[in-house]
Write a protein that holds these residues in place. Sequence first.
Motif, PDB file in Angstrom:
ATOM      1  N   TYR A 239      11.429  75.490 -27.735  1.00 22.32           N
ATOM      2  CA  TYR A 239      10.927  76.790 -28.181  1.00 22.32           C
ATOM      3  C   TYR A 239       9.420  76.829 -28.389  1.00 22.32           C
ATOM      4  N   GLY A 240       8.776  75.680 -28.315  1.00 21.56           N
ATOM      5  CA  GLY A 240       7.328  75.670 -28.527  1.00 21.56           C
ATOM      6  C   GLY A 240       6.506  75.320 -27.308  1.00 21.56           C
ATOM      7  N   CYS A 241       7.147  75.203 -26.141  1.00 18.81           N
ATOM      8  CA  CYS A 241       6.410  74.731 -24.961  1.00 18.81           C
ATOM      9  C   CYS A 241       5.755  75.869 -24.175  1.00 18.81           C
ATOM     10  N   TRP A 242       5.934  77.100 -24.612  1.00 17.76           N
ATOM     11  CA  TRP A 242       5.460  78.230 -23.815  1.00 17.76           C
ATOM     12  C   TRP A 242       3.957  78.190 -23.550  1.00 17.76           C
ATOM     13  N   HIS A 243       3.183  77.741 -24.545  1.00 20.67           N
ATOM     14  CA  HIS A 243       1.731  77.698 -24.333  1.00 20.67           C
ATOM     15  C   HIS A 243       1.364  76.598 -23.349  1.00 20.67           C
ATOM     16  N   MET A 244       2.087  75.482 -23.393  1.00 22.19           N
ATOM     17  CA  MET A 244       1.837  74.392 -22.454  1.00 22.19           C
ATOM     18  C   MET A 244       1.996  74.871 -21.019  1.00 22.19           C
ATOM     19  N   PHE A 245       3.073  75.632 -20.749  1.00 24.91           N
ATOM     20  CA  PHE A 245       3.292  76.101 -19.389  1.00 24.91           C
ATOM     21  C   PHE A 245       2.431  77.308 -19.062  1.00 24.91           C
ATOM     22  N   MET A 246       2.117  78.129 -20.045  1.00 21.80           N
ATOM     23  CA  MET A 246       1.242  79.261 -19.800  1.00 21.80           C
ATOM     24  C   MET A 246      -0.099  78.789 -19.238  1.00 21.80           C
ATOM     25  N   THR A 247      -0.598  77.699 -19.787  1.00 20.48           N
ATOM     26  CA  THR A 247      -1.879  77.171 -19.322  1.00 20.48           C
ATOM     27  C   THR A 247      -1.701  76.199 -18.152  1.00 20.48           C
ATOM     28  N   GLY A 248      -0.669  75.362 -18.230  1.00 24.43           N
ATOM     29  CA  GLY A 248      -0.511  74.316 -17.231  1.00 24.43           C
ATOM     30  C   GLY A 248      -0.192  74.816 -15.840  1.00 24.43           C
ATOM     31  N   LEU A 249       0.582  75.885 -15.710  1.00 22.35           N
ATOM     32  CA  LEU A 249       0.938  76.385 -14.387  1.00 22.35           C
ATOM     33  C   LEU A 249      -0.267  76.965 -13.646  1.00 22.35           C
ATOM     34  N   ARG A 267      -8.004  75.027 -10.521  1.00 19.83           N
ATOM     35  CA  ARG A 267      -8.508  76.307 -11.037  1.00 19.83           C
ATOM     36  C   ARG A 267      -9.108  76.113 -12.432  1.00 19.83           C
ATOM     37  N   THR A 268     -10.325  76.602 -12.611  1.00 18.96           N
ATOM     38  CA  THR A 268     -10.955  76.638 -13.927  1.00 18.96           C
ATOM     39  C   THR A 268     -10.843  78.062 -14.479  1.00 18.96           C
ATOM     40  N   VAL A 269     -10.424  78.156 -15.747  1.00 22.62           N
ATOM     41  CA  VAL A 269     -10.185  79.450 -16.384  1.00 22.62           C
ATOM     42  C   VAL A 269     -10.880  79.469 -17.742  1.00 22.62           C
ATOM     43  N   TYR A 270     -11.650  80.502 -18.013  1.00 22.15           N
ATOM     44  CA  TYR A 270     -12.216  80.661 -19.345  1.00 22.15           C
ATOM     45  C   TYR A 270     -11.109  81.121 -20.298  1.00 22.15           C
ATOM     46  N   MET A 271     -11.029  80.465 -21.454  1.00 25.68           N
ATOM     47  CA  MET A 271      -9.966  80.771 -22.416  1.00 25.68           C
ATOM     48  C   MET A 271     -10.536  80.957 -23.806  1.00 25.68           C
ATOM     49  N   ASN A 272      -9.724  81.565 -24.670  1.00 22.46           N
ATOM     50  CA  ASN A 272     -10.141  81.771 -26.050  1.00 22.46           C
ATOM     51  C   ASN A 272     -10.190  80.439 -26.794  1.00 22.46           C
ATOM     52  N   PRO A 273     -10.915  80.376 -27.914  1.00 26.74           N
ATOM     53  CA  PRO A 273     -11.095  79.100 -28.623  1.00 26.74           C
ATOM     54  C   PRO A 273      -9.789  78.447 -29.086  1.00 26.74           C
ATOM     55  N   ILE A 274      -8.806  79.247 -29.489  1.00 27.17           N
ATOM     56  CA  ILE A 274      -7.536  78.665 -29.953  1.00 27.17           C
ATOM     57  C   ILE A 274      -6.810  77.988 -28.799  1.00 27.17           C
ATOM     58  N   SER A 275      -6.729  78.671 -27.662  1.00 26.56           N
ATOM     59  CA  SER A 275      -6.071  78.066 -26.501  1.00 26.56           C
ATOM     60  C   SER A 275      -6.833  76.839 -26.021  1.00 26.56           C
ATOM     61  N   ARG A 276      -8.148  76.892 -26.086  1.00 29.45           N
ATOM     62  CA  ARG A 276      -8.929  75.715 -25.677  1.00 29.45           C
ATOM     63  C   ARG A 276      -8.658  74.533 -26.599  1.00 29.45           C
ATOM     64  N   TRP A 277      -8.485  74.782 -27.896  1.00 31.10           N
ATOM     65  CA  TRP A 277      -8.184  73.683 -28.814  1.00 31.10           C
ATOM     66  C   TRP A 277      -6.782  73.129 -28.548  1.00 31.10           C
ATOM     67  N   ILE A 278      -5.817  74.015 -28.349  1.00 29.23           N
ATOM     68  CA  ILE A 278      -4.463  73.561 -28.031  1.00 29.23           C
ATOM     69  C   ILE A 278      -4.468  72.762 -26.731  1.00 29.23           C
ATOM     70  N   TYR A 279      -5.235  73.240 -25.777  1.00 32.27           N
ATOM     71  CA  TYR A 279      -5.252  72.698 -24.417  1.00 32.27           C
ATOM     72  C   TYR A 279      -6.259  71.565 -24.243  1.00 32.27           C
ATOM     73  N   TRP A 280      -7.063  71.340 -25.230  1.00 31.25           N
ATOM     74  CA  TRP A 280      -8.112  70.314 -25.236  1.00 31.25           C
ATOM     75  C   TRP A 280      -9.029  70.442 -24.010  1.00 31.25           C
ATOM     76  N   ASN A 281      -9.475  71.654 -23.764  1.00 30.67           N
ATOM     77  CA  ASN A 281     -10.468  71.949 -22.731  1.00 30.67           C
ATOM     78  C   ASN A 281     -10.004  71.663 -21.304  1.00 30.67           C
ATOM     79  N   MET A 282      -8.691  71.503 -21.101  1.00 35.27           N
ATOM     80  CA  MET A 282      -8.206  71.282 -19.741  1.00 35.27           C
ATOM     81  C   MET A 282      -8.274  72.544 -18.898  1.00 35.27           C
ATOM     82  N   ASN A 283      -8.708  73.671 -19.503  1.00 35.16           N
ATOM     83  CA  ASN A 283      -8.960  74.866 -18.708  1.00 35.16           C
ATOM     84  C   ASN A 283     -10.110  74.638 -17.728  1.00 35.16           C
ATOM     85  N   TYR A 284     -10.958  73.638 -18.013  1.00 37.92           N
ATOM     86  CA  TYR A 284     -12.002  73.238 -17.061  1.00 37.92           C
ATOM     87  C   TYR A 284     -11.368  72.238 -16.089  1.00 37.92           C
TER      88      TYR A 284
END
Length: 367
Positions: A239-249, A267-284
């Motif tokens: 029930y908590g993996c939705w953010h992982m896949f939202m960003t990872g896919l 793909r590099t995506v600019y994200m909000n600070p909360i998602s970047r912290w959850i994702y540890w900057n893997m949006n880059y």
Amino acid sequence: MTISDIQTRDYSLTGDNTRRAVETGLASAQWYHTDVPRKVMKELMQRRDGPAVRDTIIWLGLLAASGAGGAYFWGTWICVPFFFVYGVLYGSVCDSRWHECGHGTAFRTRWMNDVVYQLASFMVFRNPVSWRWSHARHHTDTVIVGRDPEIAFMRPPNLVEGLLHYVGLLDVMASFGAMVRNACGTLTSSEKSYIPESEWSKAITAARIHMAIYLAAAIASLLMWSILPMMLVGLPRFYGCWHMFMTGLLQHGGLAEDVVDHRLNSRTVYMNPISRWIYWNMNYHVEHHMFPMVPYHALPRLHALIKDDLPEPNPSIWHAYVEMVRVLLRQRSDPEYYLRRTLPETARPYREEFHVDDAVPAASSIA
């Protein structure tokens, strides 16, 4: 290559496309890298304990507080927001911590990387031994068909399976099945293709330890006649993996296969600070694949340094999803189609021609 040929492509790690990748030089190829001065790159690659210690204390502190709140208010609606937060901290934050500590770049101190990696591996339902080698292959042969074990969308894409990722159903079932199989002493031929033989016994031992903990949580739930223990251990991965896949896919979805330029398949995506912290900057993500030894906290600086050589980042998660979903919908009837990212005028061009000797494949696509 016809559409029917692509529709029957073998994504397994031991089939015809595996042999093709080796024979053509796509396997373990020389990838394109943006030029960065050696002195600057050495500075960017410096590892520090401070940022990761800070983030880990915040993560574990919030995890403990939200879990305690959920347990305290268990049986009332007040527990719901606590378990919502706990689920994301357990089922999504663990993925980025697993990833960075698996690279050994999050902390400067090795044992800190190892401890967080082992914890995060357990939380994300991944064998810490086999997945370390699986992810190494993913970086060596990123989205190379027959070589990369972590391709999320295979052509033509199954969008129903894609949606099911957001509740962790298929992913957890596959991971749990692999864990059970490993705990029984069995490794598949695909696993053996990327895990060194010297590591096979370690993978089996790790799986048995994980399964023992899951079993203990299940027994505790039976004895208490309550799912609360499993709400704290195991179930948050669903029930908590939705953010992982939202960003990872978004990392590679809808982009090129069988190329050796990360600007085409990541793909590099600019994200909000909360998602970047959850994702540890893997949006880059283009930057990370080009230079995987740069720690997560230095990726924004790396991005600023090399962005003139990269495709323009998506300005938001929503924008990236609109872009990706349009491609995936078209790939259902035209699997040969993919999104070819446009480079700025300041960038070095993609290599268009195919050379077996230096393993640079043709970048043909429908723009």
